[in-house]
Structures are given as C-alpha cells and as structure tokens.
Write an enzyme that holds these catalytic residues in place. Structure first.
Site, PDB file in Angstrom:
ATOM      1  N   CYS A   2     103.054  40.949  71.180  1.00 50.43           N
ATOM      2  CA  CYS A   2     102.621  41.055  72.571  1.00 50.43           C
ATOM      3  C   CYS A   2     103.685  40.458  73.491  1.00 50.43           C
ATOM      4  CB  CYS A   2     101.294  40.320  72.745  1.00 50.43           C
ATOM      5  SG  CYS A   2     100.827  39.993  74.450  1.00 50.43           S
ATOM      6  N   GLU A   3     104.129  41.232  74.472  1.00 51.14           N
ATOM      7  CA  GLU A   3     105.194  40.757  75.355  1.00 51.14           C
ATOM      8  C   GLU A   3     104.704  39.708  76.351  1.00 51.14           C
ATOM      9  OE1 GLU A   3     105.101  44.169  78.870  1.00 51.14           O
ATOM     10  OE2 GLU A   3     106.613  44.297  77.293  1.00 51.14           O
ATOM     11  N   HIS A   4     103.397  39.542  76.482  1.00 53.74           N
ATOM     12  CA  HIS A   4     102.861  38.586  77.451  1.00 53.74           C
ATOM     13  C   HIS A   4     102.728  37.169  76.875  1.00 53.74           C
ATOM     14  CE1 HIS A   4     100.898  42.489  78.966  1.00 53.74           C
ATOM     15  NE2 HIS A   4     101.983  42.254  79.676  1.00 53.74           N
ATOM     16  N   HIS A   5     102.467  37.069  75.560  1.00 53.24           N
ATOM     17  CA  HIS A   5     102.263  35.749  74.950  1.00 53.24           C
ATOM     18  C   HIS A   5     103.163  35.504  73.749  1.00 53.24           C
ATOM     19  CE1 HIS A   5      98.392  36.769  76.956  1.00 53.24           C
ATOM     20  NE2 HIS A   5      98.462  35.510  77.352  1.00 53.24           N
ATOM     21  N   GLN A  38     100.585  47.534  73.472  1.00 56.87           N
ATOM     22  CA  GLN A  38     100.169  48.557  72.514  1.00 56.87           C
ATOM     23  C   GLN A  38     100.231  49.942  73.139  1.00 56.87           C
ATOM     24  OE1 GLN A  38      96.593  47.659  70.274  1.00 56.87           O
ATOM     25  NE2 GLN A  38      96.080  49.825  70.088  1.00 56.87           N
ATOM     26  N   HIS A  65      94.699  41.905  68.428  1.00 62.64           N
ATOM     27  CA  HIS A  65      95.686  41.111  69.148  1.00 62.64           C
ATOM     28  C   HIS A  65      95.350  39.632  69.019  1.00 62.64           C
ATOM     29  CE1 HIS A  65      97.677  44.429  71.560  1.00 62.64           C
ATOM     30  NE2 HIS A  65      96.683  45.044  70.949  1.00 62.64           N
ATOM     31  N   CYS A  92      96.561  37.304  70.660  1.00 64.13           N
ATOM     32  CA  CYS A  92      96.465  36.675  71.975  1.00 64.13           C
ATOM     33  C   CYS A  92      95.024  36.720  72.488  1.00 64.13           C
ATOM     34  CB  CYS A  92      97.412  37.336  72.979  1.00 64.13           C
ATOM     35  SG  CYS A  92      97.082  39.084  73.275  1.00 64.13           S
TER      36      CYS A  92
END
Length: 206
Positions: A96-99, A137, A165, A167
């Site tokens: 995940c690019e956010h976390h 995703q 996920h 996250c």
C-alpha cells in the site's frame, strides 16, 4: 515505475524482455534510514535481537518494491481459439502506497485471444511484475489489464483481484478478514453481457 524493453525489439519479436524502470536503489542508505526510523520510534538497536534489523528491513522493502524482469512469450493462435482463457488464484503480494504495509490476495486474469496467445506462466509473471511496487489495488488491477491488452491485442481482457490490506486489518479499523475486490474489463469482456457474465462467474467460483 513503467515497463520497457531492455533494448530495441525487432518488429516481430514475440519474446520481448520486460524490465521496470526505476532509479538505482542504495541499500546502504536505506539501511541507515531504517536504523534512524527505528531509533526515532524508541527502539534500542543495541539489543541483540534488533542489531541486524535495519539491514533486514531495508532488504525486505527493496525486494517488495523491485519488479523482476521477464520474457513476455506469446505464440501464434494457429487453431483460431476464440473462447475465454483464464488463470485463477494467482498470488498477489503488493504494498500500500499510503502506509507502506502489505496487501495480499489473489488475481484472476482472463482474455479472449486474437492472433496471439500468451504462455500460461506469463500470467503469473505479469501479476508479480506489476505487484512489486507501492500502489493502490485499483491501479494494480488496471495496469495488469492494460499490459495484457497492449501486448496481445486480444478481443477482450478481464482482471479481478481480491486482497486483504494490512493497513485495514492490523491498524486503524482493525477489520481482520475484510477483503477488497477490484476489476478491470476491456473489449468484449466489458461490452458483451454473456462473455462478461461468464468471466465474472468464474472469478466468483474461485
């Protein structure tokens, strides 16, 4: 990160080598950065169990974000096969690019052949190639479908991914077991109701 051929390909090369473009990784700098982060989080890196953790952490993240090159082998569709070809339950491991936490699941990839057919192992290679990078995703699903469409010029392409996920499951909502489903459908797999239903039914039956 985009894909390209290692060198100019002849017009009729049906085994192009695909490699990801990215800046050169600096493992030593990444290890130092991991050590700084862990120290800032209050961890004692002199502890025997943590001494080598920064190096392992950096190497793991590098592996999870480095796409392995592969040869996209195709063959002539000499028999004129025009029914759905589908490979189900291809493992998906991405970040995940956010976390910067993993999401893990399976991909179901199918297409309606045109003049070329794809070597079956290349379905898994293509999923792995696009999965190893920080992303959403939704983007991963579309990239796999776009790549298959551009490489084969098929009459239709479909990609469905189910993934959990971390996250969501180990932080925040703590929604353990929740799965996210995304799809990308092109050509007849999008526009023809019968073919679309067949493909989606096969993904639900996985």
């Amino acid at each position: 990160m985009s894909e390209r051929a290692l060198e100019p390909e002849p017009l009729h090369n049906w085994r192009p080598r695909v490699v990801a473009e990215r800046p050169t990784a600096d493992l030593a700098a990444a290890t130092d950065a991991a050590a700084a982060l862990l120290t800032a989080l209050g961890l004692d890196l002199t502890d025997e169990g943590l001494v080598e953790t920064p190096g392992r952490m950096a190497a793991t993240l590098l592996e999870m974000t480095s796409s392995p090159p592969f040869e996209l082998t195709t063959f002539p569709n000499d028999e004129g096969y025009d029914e759905l070809v589908m490979v189900r339950d291809i493992p998906v491991r991405s970040v995940c690019e956010h976390h910067v936490l993993p999401f893990v699941g399976v991909a179901h990839v199918g297409y309606l052949p045109g003049e070329r057919i794809l070597g079956l192992s290349k379905f898994a290679r293509m999923v792995e190639f696009h999965a190893r990078r920080p992303q959403t995703q939704e983007r991963l699903t579309k990239r796999i479908a776009d790549h298959l469409a551009s490489a084969l010029h098929p009459r239709g392409v479909g990609v469905v991914i189910h993934a959990e996920h971390t996250c969501m499951s180990i932080r925040g909502a703590l929604a353990v077991g929740a799965r996210t489903t995304t799809s990308a459908l092109f050509g007849l797999l999008r526009d023809d109701p019968r073919t679309r239903s067949e493909f989606l039914a096969l993904t639900r039956g996985a």
